[in-house]
Design a protein around this motif. Structure first.
Motif, short mmCIF file in Angstrom:
data_model
loop_
_atom_site.label_atom_id
_atom_site.label_comp_id
_atom_site.label_asym_id
_atom_site.label_seq_id
_atom_site.Cartn_x
_atom_site.Cartn_y
_atom_site.Cartn_z
N ASP A 1 -48.39 29.68 -150.23
CA ASP A 1 -47.08 29.98 -150.80
C ASP A 1 -47.27 30.69 -152.14
OD1 ASP A 1 -44.55 30.04 -151.94
OD2 ASP A 1 -44.07 27.97 -151.42
N GLU A 2 -46.91 31.96 -152.19
CA GLU A 2 -47.04 32.76 -153.41
C GLU A 2 -45.67 33.02 -154.05
OE1 GLU A 2 -49.21 36.35 -152.57
OE2 GLU A 2 -50.80 35.28 -151.53
N SER A 3 -44.68 32.20 -153.72
CA SER A 3 -43.32 32.43 -154.23
C SER A 3 -43.23 32.28 -155.75
CB SER A 3 -42.31 31.53 -153.53
OG SER A 3 -42.63 30.17 -153.72
N ASP A 4 -44.22 31.66 -156.38
CA ASP A 4 -44.21 31.56 -157.83
C ASP A 4 -44.32 32.94 -158.48
OD1 ASP A 4 -46.85 31.52 -156.71
OD2 ASP A 4 -47.65 31.00 -158.68
N ARG A 5 -44.80 33.93 -157.73
CA ARG A 5 -44.88 35.30 -158.24
C ARG A 5 -43.50 35.89 -158.49
NH1 ARG A 5 -47.64 38.00 -153.74
NH2 ARG A 5 -46.88 39.85 -154.78
N LEU A 6 -42.46 35.31 -157.92
CA LEU A 6 -41.11 35.81 -158.13
C LEU A 6 -40.67 35.65 -159.58
CD1 LEU A 6 -39.46 34.41 -154.90
CD2 LEU A 6 -39.74 36.83 -155.48
N HIS A 7 -41.31 34.76 -160.31
CA HIS A 7 -40.93 34.49 -161.70
C HIS A 7 -41.78 35.23 -162.72
CE1 HIS A 7 -38.25 31.46 -160.17
NE2 HIS A 7 -39.23 30.97 -159.45
N GLU A 8 -42.76 36.02 -162.25
CA GLU A 8 -43.63 36.77 -163.14
C GLU A 8 -42.92 38.00 -163.68
OE1 GLU A 8 -47.10 37.76 -160.91
OE2 GLU A 8 -47.81 35.69 -160.83
N THR A 9 -43.27 38.40 -164.89
CA THR A 9 -42.77 39.63 -165.47
C THR A 9 -43.81 40.71 -165.21
OG1 THR A 9 -41.67 38.39 -167.22
CG2 THR A 9 -41.99 40.74 -167.59
N PRO A 10 -43.42 41.82 -164.61
CA PRO A 10 -44.39 42.88 -164.31
C PRO A 10 -45.05 43.41 -165.58
CG PRO A 10 -42.27 43.33 -163.25
CD PRO A 10 -42.09 42.16 -164.17
N ALA A 11 -46.31 43.79 -165.46
CA ALA A 11 -47.06 44.33 -166.60
C ALA A 11 -46.45 45.62 -167.13
CB ALA A 11 -48.51 44.55 -166.20
N ILE A 12 -45.69 46.32 -166.29
CA ILE A 12 -45.09 47.58 -166.73
C ILE A 12 -43.73 47.37 -167.40
CG2 ILE A 12 -46.29 48.95 -165.01
CD1 ILE A 12 -43.68 48.97 -163.38
N ALA A 13 -43.30 46.11 -167.52
CA ALA A 13 -42.01 45.82 -168.17
C ALA A 13 -42.09 46.15 -169.65
CB ALA A 13 -41.65 44.36 -167.98
N PRO A 14 -40.98 46.62 -170.23
CA PRO A 14 -40.97 46.88 -171.68
C PRO A 14 -41.32 45.62 -172.47
CG PRO A 14 -38.99 47.74 -170.63
CD PRO A 14 -39.72 46.93 -169.60
N GLU A 15 -41.88 45.79 -173.64
CA GLU A 15 -42.32 44.67 -174.48
C GLU A 15 -41.23 43.63 -174.68
OE1 GLU A 15 -45.27 43.71 -175.83
OE2 GLU A 15 -46.20 45.36 -174.73
N ASP A 16 -39.97 44.04 -174.87
CA ASP A 16 -38.90 43.08 -175.14
C ASP A 16 -38.50 42.26 -173.91
OD1 ASP A 16 -37.80 45.32 -173.90
OD2 ASP A 16 -35.89 45.14 -174.97
N GLU A 17 -39.04 42.60 -172.72
CA GLU A 17 -38.76 41.83 -171.51
C GLU A 17 -39.89 40.89 -171.13
OE1 GLU A 17 -37.56 44.26 -168.22
OE2 GLU A 17 -36.04 45.31 -169.39
N ARG A 18 -40.99 40.94 -171.86
CA ARG A 18 -42.14 40.10 -171.54
C ARG A 18 -42.06 38.76 -172.17
NH1 ARG A 18 -47.13 44.35 -171.76
NH2 ARG A 18 -45.99 45.97 -170.75
#
Length: 75
Positions: A58-75
């Motif tokens: 079950d890799e559903s915990d990945r749904l809560h990750e912030t992508p590395a390409i997200a702007p700094e203020d979204e991390r």
């Protein structure tokens, strides 16, 4: 003799066998088959799958990750 199955992380190309959404749950059946489910259908069928599965990933915990390409203020 022990056999270890190497599984790779699910990608966006892996689709739910039930609805076609991105798969986050991989079920390897005792019979040797493999099923992929989105998080929703993985939870919905968890009880039935447990009795027929050799392994469930079950890799559903990945749904809560912030992508590395997200702007700094979204991390």
């Amino acid at each position: 003799m022990t056999t270890t199955l190497a599984t790779t992380q699910l990608t966006a190309a892996d689709r739910c066998d039930r609805c076609g959404a991105q798969a986050y749950v991989r079920v390897v059946l005792i019979s040797g088959g493999e099923l992929l489910f989105c998080a929703h259908h993985g939870r919905e069928h968890a009880t039935a799958l447990t009795s027929a599965a050799a392994s469930i990933t079950d890799e559903s915990d990945r749904l809560h990750e912030t992508p590395a390409i997200a702007p700094e203020d979204e991390r």
